[in-house]
Design a protein around this motif. Structure first.
Motif, PDB file in Angstrom:
ATOM      1  N   ARG A  54       5.672   6.597  -9.665  1.00 49.57           N
ATOM      2  CA  ARG A  54       6.963   7.289  -9.960  1.00 49.57           C
ATOM      3  C   ARG A  54       6.810   9.126 -10.076  1.00 49.57           C
ATOM      4  N   GLY A  55       7.690   9.691  -9.471  1.00 49.34           N
ATOM      5  CA  GLY A  55       7.520  11.268  -9.633  1.00 49.34           C
ATOM      6  C   GLY A  55       6.962  11.686  -8.167  1.00 49.34           C
ATOM      7  N   ASP A  56       6.181  10.908  -7.533  1.00 50.04           N
ATOM      8  CA  ASP A  56       5.767  11.494  -6.308  1.00 50.04           C
ATOM      9  C   ASP A  56       6.851  11.647  -5.301  1.00 50.04           C
ATOM     10  N   PRO A  57       6.653  12.942  -4.421  1.00 54.50           N
ATOM     11  CA  PRO A  57       7.591  13.351  -3.497  1.00 54.50           C
ATOM     12  C   PRO A  57       7.737  12.274  -2.468  1.00 54.50           C
ATOM     13  N   VAL A  58       8.882  12.163  -1.927  1.00 54.25           N
ATOM     14  CA  VAL A  58       9.118  11.165  -0.869  1.00 54.25           C
ATOM     15  C   VAL A  58       9.566  12.082   0.322  1.00 54.25           C
ATOM     16  N   ASP A  59       8.776  11.631   1.573  1.00 55.00           N
ATOM     17  CA  ASP A  59       9.355  12.167   2.934  1.00 55.00           C
ATOM     18  C   ASP A  59      10.399  11.373   3.521  1.00 55.00           C
ATOM     19  N   PRO A  60      11.724  11.872   3.498  1.00 63.26           N
ATOM     20  CA  PRO A  60      12.860  11.120   4.070  1.00 63.26           C
ATOM     21  C   PRO A  60      12.554  10.729   5.251  1.00 63.26           C
ATOM     22  N   ALA A  61      12.033  11.905   6.458  1.00 63.72           N
ATOM     23  CA  ALA A  61      12.060  11.516   7.728  1.00 63.72           C
ATOM     24  C   ALA A  61      10.923  10.427   8.169  1.00 63.72           C
ATOM     25  N   ALA A  62       9.878  10.437   7.192  1.00 62.81           N
ATOM     26  CA  ALA A  62       8.724   9.443   7.493  1.00 62.81           C
ATOM     27  C   ALA A  62       9.340   8.025   6.973  1.00 62.81           C
ATOM     28  N   ARG A  63      10.081   8.150   5.805  1.00 59.14           N
ATOM     29  CA  ARG A  63      10.776   6.848   5.483  1.00 59.14           C
ATOM     30  C   ARG A  63      11.581   6.415   6.603  1.00 59.14           C
ATOM     31  N   THR A  64      12.480   7.051   7.265  1.00 56.19           N
ATOM     32  CA  THR A  64      13.480   6.620   8.236  1.00 56.19           C
ATOM     33  C   THR A  64      12.572   6.111   9.405  1.00 56.19           C
ATOM     34  N   GLU A  65      11.498   6.734   9.694  1.00 54.71           N
ATOM     35  CA  GLU A  65      10.623   6.176  10.764  1.00 54.71           C
ATOM     36  C   GLU A  65      10.103   4.729  10.318  1.00 54.71           C
ATOM     37  N   GLN A  66       9.514   4.623   9.355  1.00 49.16           N
ATOM     38  CA  GLN A  66       9.053   3.430   8.916  1.00 49.16           C
ATOM     39  C   GLN A  66      10.345   2.470   8.968  1.00 49.16           C
ATOM     40  N   GLU A  67      11.256   2.703   8.343  1.00 50.83           N
ATOM     41  CA  GLU A  67      12.219   1.756   8.308  1.00 50.83           C
ATOM     42  C   GLU A  67      12.632   1.200  10.029  1.00 50.83           C
ATOM     43  N   VAL A  87      10.097  -6.854  10.193  1.00 48.84           N
ATOM     44  CA  VAL A  87       9.246  -7.109   9.191  1.00 48.84           C
ATOM     45  C   VAL A  87      10.277  -6.416   8.264  1.00 48.84           C
ATOM     46  N   ARG A  88      10.541  -6.977   6.789  1.00 50.15           N
ATOM     47  CA  ARG A  88      11.176  -6.439   5.945  1.00 50.15           C
ATOM     48  C   ARG A  88      10.319  -5.544   5.107  1.00 50.15           C
ATOM     49  N   LEU A  89      11.175  -4.394   4.792  1.00 54.64           N
ATOM     50  CA  LEU A  89      10.265  -3.366   3.990  1.00 54.64           C
ATOM     51  C   LEU A  89      10.987  -2.762   2.917  1.00 54.64           C
ATOM     52  N   VAL A  90      10.218  -2.885   1.878  1.00 50.23           N
ATOM     53  CA  VAL A  90      10.685  -2.777   0.512  1.00 50.23           C
ATOM     54  C   VAL A  90       9.965  -1.564   0.013  1.00 50.23           C
ATOM     55  N   PHE A  91      10.553  -0.783  -0.816  1.00 43.49           N
ATOM     56  CA  PHE A  91       9.822   0.671  -1.557  1.00 43.49           C
ATOM     57  C   PHE A  91       9.984   0.469  -2.884  1.00 43.49           C
ATOM     58  N   LEU A  92       8.613   0.455  -3.265  1.00 39.49           N
ATOM     59  CA  LEU A  92       8.636   0.401  -5.166  1.00 39.49           C
ATOM     60  C   LEU A  92       8.138   1.428  -5.535  1.00 39.49           C
ATOM     61  N   SER A  93       8.674   2.001  -6.486  1.00 37.86           N
ATOM     62  CA  SER A  93       8.017   3.224  -7.292  1.00 37.86           C
ATOM     63  C   SER A  93       7.720   2.548  -8.474  1.00 37.86           C
ATOM     64  N   ARG A  94       6.239   3.072  -9.005  1.00 33.82           N
ATOM     65  CA  ARG A  94       5.450   2.257 -10.109  1.00 33.82           C
ATOM     66  C   ARG A  94       4.930   3.344 -11.104  1.00 33.82           C
ATOM     67  N   GLY A 134       0.919  -1.315  -0.057  1.00 31.22           N
ATOM     68  CA  GLY A 134      -0.089  -0.142   0.044  1.00 31.22           C
ATOM     69  C   GLY A 134       0.810   1.386  -0.051  1.00 31.22           C
ATOM     70  N   SER A 135       0.184   2.510  -0.029  1.00 33.63           N
ATOM     71  CA  SER A 135       0.978   3.577   0.143  1.00 33.63           C
ATOM     72  C   SER A 135       1.403   3.941   1.493  1.00 33.63           C
ATOM     73  N   PRO A 136       2.559   4.954   1.346  1.00 29.56           N
ATOM     74  CA  PRO A 136       3.225   5.390   2.734  1.00 29.56           C
ATOM     75  C   PRO A 136       2.289   5.717   3.964  1.00 29.56           C
ATOM     76  N   ARG A 137       0.996   6.384   3.497  1.00 27.45           N
ATOM     77  CA  ARG A 137       0.186   6.933   4.424  1.00 27.45           C
ATOM     78  C   ARG A 137      -0.768   5.630   5.107  1.00 27.45           C
ATOM     79  N   GLN A 138      -0.561   4.529   4.618  1.00 29.06           N
ATOM     80  CA  GLN A 138      -1.356   3.313   5.006  1.00 29.06           C
ATOM     81  C   GLN A 138      -0.323   2.435   5.806  1.00 29.06           C
ATOM     82  N   PHE A 139       1.098   3.083   6.137  1.00 21.10           N
ATOM     83  CA  PHE A 139       1.971   2.179   6.824  1.00 21.10           C
ATOM     84  C   PHE A 139       1.628   1.503   8.048  1.00 21.10           C
ATOM     85  N   ARG A 140       0.993   2.187   8.979  1.00 20.59           N
ATOM     86  CA  ARG A 140       0.530   1.703  10.317  1.00 20.59           C
ATOM     87  C   ARG A 140      -0.464   0.650  10.183  1.00 20.59           C
ATOM     88  N   ASP A 141      -1.463   0.865   9.310  1.00 17.50           N
ATOM     89  CA  ASP A 141      -2.361  -0.275   9.071  1.00 17.50           C
ATOM     90  C   ASP A 141      -1.753  -1.446   8.582  1.00 17.50           C
TER      91      ASP A 141
END
Length: 369
Positions: A328-341, A349-356, A297-304
């Motif tokens: 592809r081309g969507d902005p990425v929030d580095p702070a949010a990504r660091t927190e998710q990782e 849990v293994r976390l994978v990021f995929l740009s489509r 799902g999308s980054p905003r769905q991470f907690r769910d």
């Protein structure tokens, strides 16, 4: 209580559907909390929060056609609503009751007849002929407060899985979905703010080719708005993934679960047949002798997604993988990504990021009546 009502319905709903016994126990426990911890009565703000959560769960049960869950959730909702003369949630619940039909109306009406303290909050619906007859009878309160006239026996027509959830003719439904999804794609519905989405829905209701086409079959602008917002557009993100009953209508789509499986398991991973499910999007896969449980799902769905992954991981031996997807081309929030990782590492849990990319669809359905 606070933990449960702080969990989104998209996360909690599927878990409760999968375990009816657990769902029944949870709903009984929530109903029992009306008196607080046994020493104090629940506060009004707490009642608001619980009633709102149960209301959302009941709406989810209707959408998923989970009638046992609808009965349990609505029963707990009515117990809380009947215990508090708190009119803040009543307009929303009243509006929802107006939209019910078929089995959802029959199940809910049976609960209302059992819960007259809640049903009395909705007596205004008794003379509203846009409301299902069973709901009208259930809230028709004479002076003594008991249920009104005997319930009219309603013939229920069961729908098969994947069958449209409205009485719209297939041709009207198809052309309307095609028009909605073309505009939603062009206007980038996925990234619109809630206020902009609401305004666009209002425009669609007023559009002669959309709302005007639906109105003769749905009967009122309110029902048209509910169908557009809570049925057609709620299915739009899933349809772009190639899933759900409206999957053939978006003008553009993502490659599908194969690219998710490749990102999670590698090019030789294999999806287990019949394991693909939604809310959240998920499947089981294998690679050699190794098994995977994959959600995406999308980054905003991470907690769910994390909640669903941990819930399943506790009962299985497959490696849990979350695939965070962005266009592809969507902005990425580095702070949010660091927190998710960090959170994923903490819980194994293994976390994978995929740009489509979205791909044009040739021959999308619904273009002609």
């Amino acid at each position: 209580m606070e933990v449960l009502t702080g969990t989104t319905i998209d996360a909690a709903g599927p878990a409760l559907v999968r375990n009816v016994t657990q769902a029944s126990a949870v709903m009984r426990a929530m109903a029992g909390h009306v008196v607080g911890n046994g020493q104090r009565r629940a506060e009004l703000d707490e009642a608001d929060r619980v009633i709102g959560w149960l209301f959302s769960l009941a709406a989810y049960a209707v959408q998923e056609e989970q009638w046992q869950l609808l009965d349990k959730a609505t029963r707990a909702l009515c117990i809380w609503d009947g215990a508090f003369d708190n009119w803040r949630p009543v307009p929303d619940i009243r509006g929802w009751l107006r939209t019910l039909s078929g089995r959802s109306a029959v199940v809910t009406a049976a609960v209302l007849r059992d819960q007259p303290e809640s049903a009395r909050h909705f007596t205004a619906l008794a003379r509203d002929h846009d409301v299902h007859v069973d709901i009208r009878n259930a809230v028709d309160m004479p002076e003594n407060g008991a249920g009104g006239s005997p319930p009219v026996q309603t013939r229920i027509v069961d729908r098969q899985p994947g069958q449209p959830s409205t009485s719209l003719p297939d041709a009207v439904r198809g052309q309307t979905l095609s028009r909605l999804y073309r505009q939603a794609d062009r206007l980038d519905w996925t990234h619109m703010r809630p206020a902009a989405r609401a305004e666009l829905c209002n425009r669609w209701v007023r559009d002669p080719d959309i709302g005007g086409a639906l109105l003769p079959y749905l009967g009122s602008e309110q029902r048209v708005r509910v169908w557009i917002k809570d049925s057609a557009m709620k299915d739009f993100p899933r349809a772009q993934e190639g899933q759900g009953p409206t999957a053939n209508y978006p003008p553009r789509y993502f490659r599908g679960i194969e690219e998710i499986a490749e990102a999670a398991c590698g090019s030789d991973g294999e999806i287990i047949p019949d394991s693909v499910a939604i809310k959240p999007n998920r499947f089981f896969a294998t690679k050699g002798e190794k098994g995977y449980f994959v959600v995406w799902g999308s980054p905003r769905q991470f907690r769910d997604l994390m909640w669903a992954t941990m819930h399943t991981a506790a009962e299985s031996t497959e490696e849990p993988v979350i695939v965070m997807t962005t266009r592809r081309g969507d902005p990425v929030d580095p702070a949010a990504r660091t927190e998710q990782e960090a959170m994923a590492r903490r819980y194994g849990v293994r976390l994978v990021f995929l740009s489509r990319d979205l791909h044009p669809r040739s021959g999308a359905r619904g273009d002609a009546m």
